[in-house]
Every structure is written in C-alpha cells, then in structure tokens.
Design an enzyme around this catalytic site. Structure first.
Site, PDB file in Angstrom:
ATOM      1  N   GLU A   1       8.351 -56.576  42.271  1.00  0.00           N
ATOM      2  CA  GLU A   1       7.543 -56.269  40.948  1.00  0.00           C
ATOM      3  C   GLU A   1       6.994 -57.436  40.311  1.00  0.00           C
ATOM      4  O   GLU A   1       8.092 -58.531  39.999  1.00  0.00           O
ATOM      5  CB  GLU A   1       8.469 -55.319  40.049  1.00  0.00           C
ATOM      6  CG  GLU A   1       7.875 -54.979  38.842  1.00  0.00           C
ATOM      7  CD  GLU A   1       8.515 -53.947  37.915  1.00  0.00           C
ATOM      8  OE1 GLU A   1       9.380 -53.176  38.545  1.00  0.00           O
ATOM      9  OE2 GLU A   1       7.840 -53.454  36.792  1.00  0.00           O
TER      10      GLU A   1
ATOM     11  N   ASP B   1      13.933 -45.301  37.156  1.00  0.00           N
ATOM     12  CA  ASP B   1      14.748 -45.038  35.775  1.00  0.00           C
ATOM     13  C   ASP B   1      13.383 -45.470  34.633  1.00  0.00           C
ATOM     14  O   ASP B   1      13.899 -45.611  33.417  1.00  0.00           O
ATOM     15  CB  ASP B   1      15.940 -46.081  35.837  1.00  0.00           C
ATOM     16  CG  ASP B   1      15.668 -47.373  36.004  1.00  0.00           C
ATOM     17  OD1 ASP B   1      14.719 -47.812  36.198  1.00  0.00           O
ATOM     18  OD2 ASP B   1      16.605 -48.468  35.970  1.00  0.00           O
ATOM     19  N   SER B   2      12.554 -45.785  35.157  1.00  0.00           N
ATOM     20  CA  SER B   2      10.938 -45.928  34.229  1.00  0.00           C
ATOM     21  C   SER B   2      10.943 -44.454  33.383  1.00  0.00           C
ATOM     22  O   SER B   2      10.354 -44.461  32.326  1.00  0.00           O
ATOM     23  CB  SER B   2      10.007 -46.285  34.893  1.00  0.00           C
ATOM     24  OG  SER B   2       9.695 -45.156  35.733  1.00  0.00           O
TER      25      SER B   2
ATOM     26  N   LYS C   1      17.883 -46.790  44.807  1.00  0.00           N
ATOM     27  CA  LYS C   1      17.318 -48.280  44.652  1.00  0.00           C
ATOM     28  C   LYS C   1      18.117 -48.961  43.393  1.00  0.00           C
ATOM     29  O   LYS C   1      18.588 -48.312  42.595  1.00  0.00           O
ATOM     30  CB  LYS C   1      15.873 -48.015  44.149  1.00  0.00           C
ATOM     31  CG  LYS C   1      15.387 -49.473  43.807  1.00  0.00           C
ATOM     32  CD  LYS C   1      13.756 -49.318  43.829  1.00  0.00           C
ATOM     33  CE  LYS C   1      13.315 -48.955  42.575  1.00  0.00           C
ATOM     34  NZ  LYS C   1      13.577 -49.444  41.106  1.00  0.00           N
TER      35      LYS C   1
ATOM     36  N   GLU D   1      18.706 -52.719  41.800  1.00  0.00           N
ATOM     37  CA  GLU D   1      17.711 -53.864  41.071  1.00  0.00           C
ATOM     38  C   GLU D   1      18.564 -55.236  41.261  1.00  0.00           C
ATOM     39  O   GLU D   1      20.299 -55.294  41.225  1.00  0.00           O
ATOM     40  CB  GLU D   1      17.446 -53.804  39.770  1.00  0.00           C
ATOM     41  CG  GLU D   1      16.360 -52.748  39.477  1.00  0.00           C
ATOM     42  CD  GLU D   1      16.139 -52.857  38.053  1.00  0.00           C
ATOM     43  OE1 GLU D   1      16.506 -53.770  37.213  1.00  0.00           O
ATOM     44  OE2 GLU D   1      15.405 -51.851  37.663  1.00  0.00           O
TER      45      GLU D   1
ATOM     46  N   ASP E   1      16.679 -43.998  41.282  1.00  0.00           N
ATOM     47  CA  ASP E   1      17.140 -45.148  40.878  1.00  0.00           C
ATOM     48  C   ASP E   1      18.575 -45.047  40.510  1.00  0.00           C
ATOM     49  O   ASP E   1      19.013 -44.174  39.897  1.00  0.00           O
ATOM     50  CB  ASP E   1      16.486 -45.663  39.515  1.00  0.00           C
ATOM     51  CG  ASP E   1      15.408 -46.750  39.967  1.00  0.00           C
ATOM     52  OD1 ASP E   1      15.441 -47.336  40.827  1.00  0.00           O
ATOM     53  OD2 ASP E   1      14.282 -47.072  39.144  1.00  0.00           O
TER      54      ASP E   1
HETATM   55  O1  KIV Z   1      11.714 -47.291  37.607  1.00  0.00           O
HETATM   56  C1  KIV Z   1      10.687 -47.426  38.375  1.00  0.00           C
HETATM   57  O2  KIV Z   1       9.539 -46.441  38.042  1.00  0.00           O
HETATM   58  C2  KIV Z   1      10.479 -48.500  39.325  1.00  0.00           C
HETATM   59  C3  KIV Z   1       9.253 -48.893  39.620  1.00  0.00           C
HETATM   60  C4  KIV Z   1       8.295 -49.595  38.768  1.00  0.00           C
HETATM   61  C5  KIV Z   1       9.209 -49.585  40.934  1.00  0.00           C
HETATM   62  O3  KIV Z   1      11.590 -49.062  39.484  1.00  0.00           O
END
Ligand code: KIV
Length: 256
Positions: free
Chosen positions: A185, A42-43, A116, A118, A86
């Site tokens: 992280e 989600d980055s 993924k 969090e 994510d």
């Molecule tokens: O969103 C992302 O790119 C991430 C990485 C920094 C692990 O969660």
C-alpha cells in the site's frame, strides 16, 4: 479455488482483483462486478462504523461483517469470490495462541478462508508461521499499514533507498513464512515492480502503481462514498453526491 492457487494467476499473467465489502449489499455488488477476492478489510472501521482510524474495530465486529458479506453472495459456491478478512488491531499482536484463536474464530464462524495481517516484524512473522501451521492461510500487508498510523501516519512509504531495501527484505520474509499473497500500500511504483519481479507469490497493490499482479481497492472509495478519499484512490463516480441528489428529489416530491 483455495488461496494458494492464486499463484497460478501470477504465472499466467492474469491480474487479481480484490475489492472490499462490509455488508451484504456491498458484497453482492462486488461479486457481480467480478472480484476474485472480497476483502473484509478493517477499513470498515472508518467506512462503515465512522471511526477516525482502523484501530477501534474488534474481532467480534469483523466476524459480524464477514458473516453479512457471505450472505450477500448470489453465485453458486464454486463461483463465489474468496473471502479474506483482516485480523484487527490487537487480535494478533498479543501472542501466537491468541492470534490462532482470533483467526480460527473467523474461519470457524464464517466463510472466511484466509486472514490478512499487517507488517513483518519478527513477532509478526512468528505469528504468521503459527497461523499457517494451524491451517489458516495468510495474506501479508506492507508499506502504509493503517494499524501503525500512530508511528507511520498515512504517508507514502519506502521513499528512500534504505526503506526500499527494507520493504523488499520484509516481502521476502513474508513469502518465506508462507504468505499466499502480499498487499503493498502507498509505495512508489518502481519499488512495487521490483518486488513483484523478485517474489513468486502475487503482489496486490493499492496506491502502488500498475506494476504488480493485482489491485485492491476500498469499494467505498472507488464509488466516491467515503468522506475522506485517500489521494491514491481516485473515485470512479461521485456516489455520495449522486445518492444525496436523488434522495433530495424524492424527499421534495414526498413533502408536497
Ligand atoms: O482494510 C482495508 O480495506 C485494507 C485495504 C486498503 C488493502 O487493508
């Protein structure tokens, strides 16, 4: 390969390489570079969509990018990296059934094979267990968790003894809940090393030292394309500068 088989990498000491991608161009590049997993992180809210945090990105946008990512792969199916996507903010914090529908839509409508999530609060652990019971593999994410930026900031986490014990117990909870791997992280490397030694599942670090089973990086950061480089992710090249210089030269030539 399926996500649960990544444990073999840990057992034989082969490092797991995870790179993010947000479209077909970036996924083709990271596939060619040899990534084991492509993370549709989600980055991308910040990297590709220009938001200040990861919070605004929606499930529909994540799916749209996951579909673009899978179209960028060029290798035969069995040689392609795994796609992990994510679950964006509020797609899993509003109850288990909501989370199953959100994660399920990613697996149903793209080649995403795992999600993924969090954190490891009791509600999150229940969601993770529910997802796994529904046949959806889950990667955990602890330490600096950007979806909690308004509580944690972007600071390094697990700096004191109490929070170090806490993160270890959260990692153990995630393993027990059935996660196939955990991202750690921006935490001290000795904490990463300790958790990596204790857990059976792979630990993938970012800004968490070398003492883990693999590394994950935001590809735009590695290539020096991001406007705000995180202090723990050094660029390999000044990609942004290089591109601007070359384009400037082209613009000059075309103008005259
Ligand atoms: O969103 C992302 O790119 C991430 C990485 C920094 C692990 O969660």
């Amino acid at each position: 390969m399926i996500p649960n088989e990544l444990i073999r990498f840990k057992q034989i000491g082969q490092k797991i390489i995870v790179l993010t991608a947000w479209d077909s161009i970036s996924s083709g590049i990271v596939e060619e570079a040899g990534a084991d997993i492509v993370l549709v992180g989600d980055s991308l809210a910040m990297v590709a969509l220009g938001h200040a945090t990861t919070l605004p990105v929606t499930l529909e946008q994540m799916l749209h990018h996951a579909q673009a990512v899978e179209r960028g792969f060029k290798k035969p199916l069995t040689k392609q990296p795994l796609i992990v996507c994510d679950l964006p903010f509020l797609s899993y914090q509003c109850g288990e059934e909501h989370a199953v529908a959100a994660a399920g839509s990613l697996l149903k409508n793209s080649s995403t094979c795992a999600v993924k999530v969090e954190g490891a609060q009791p509600e999150t652990l229940s969601v993770i267990k529910r997802l796994i019971r529904a046949g959806i593999p889950v990667m955990g994410h602890l330490g600096l968790t950007p979806q909690s930026v308004h509580q944690l900031g972007y600071r390094r986490q697990a700096e004191d003894k109490i929070s170090q014990e806490h993160i270890l117990s959260e990692a153990l909870d995630l393993e027990k809940a059935g996660c196939f791997a955990i991202v750690l992280e921006h935490i001290p490397s000795e904490v990463t090393g300790h958790i990596t030694n204790i857990l059976k599942i792979p630990i993938i670090g970012i800004g968490a030292g070398e003492d883990c089973d693999g590394q994950v990086r935001v590809t735009a950061d590695l290539l020096g394309l991001s406007l705000k480089q995180p202090p723990f992710s050094k660029p390999l090249i000044s990609g942004r500068e290089l591109f601007i210089q070359e384009l400037k030269k082209w613009v000059e030539v075309e103008r005259h």
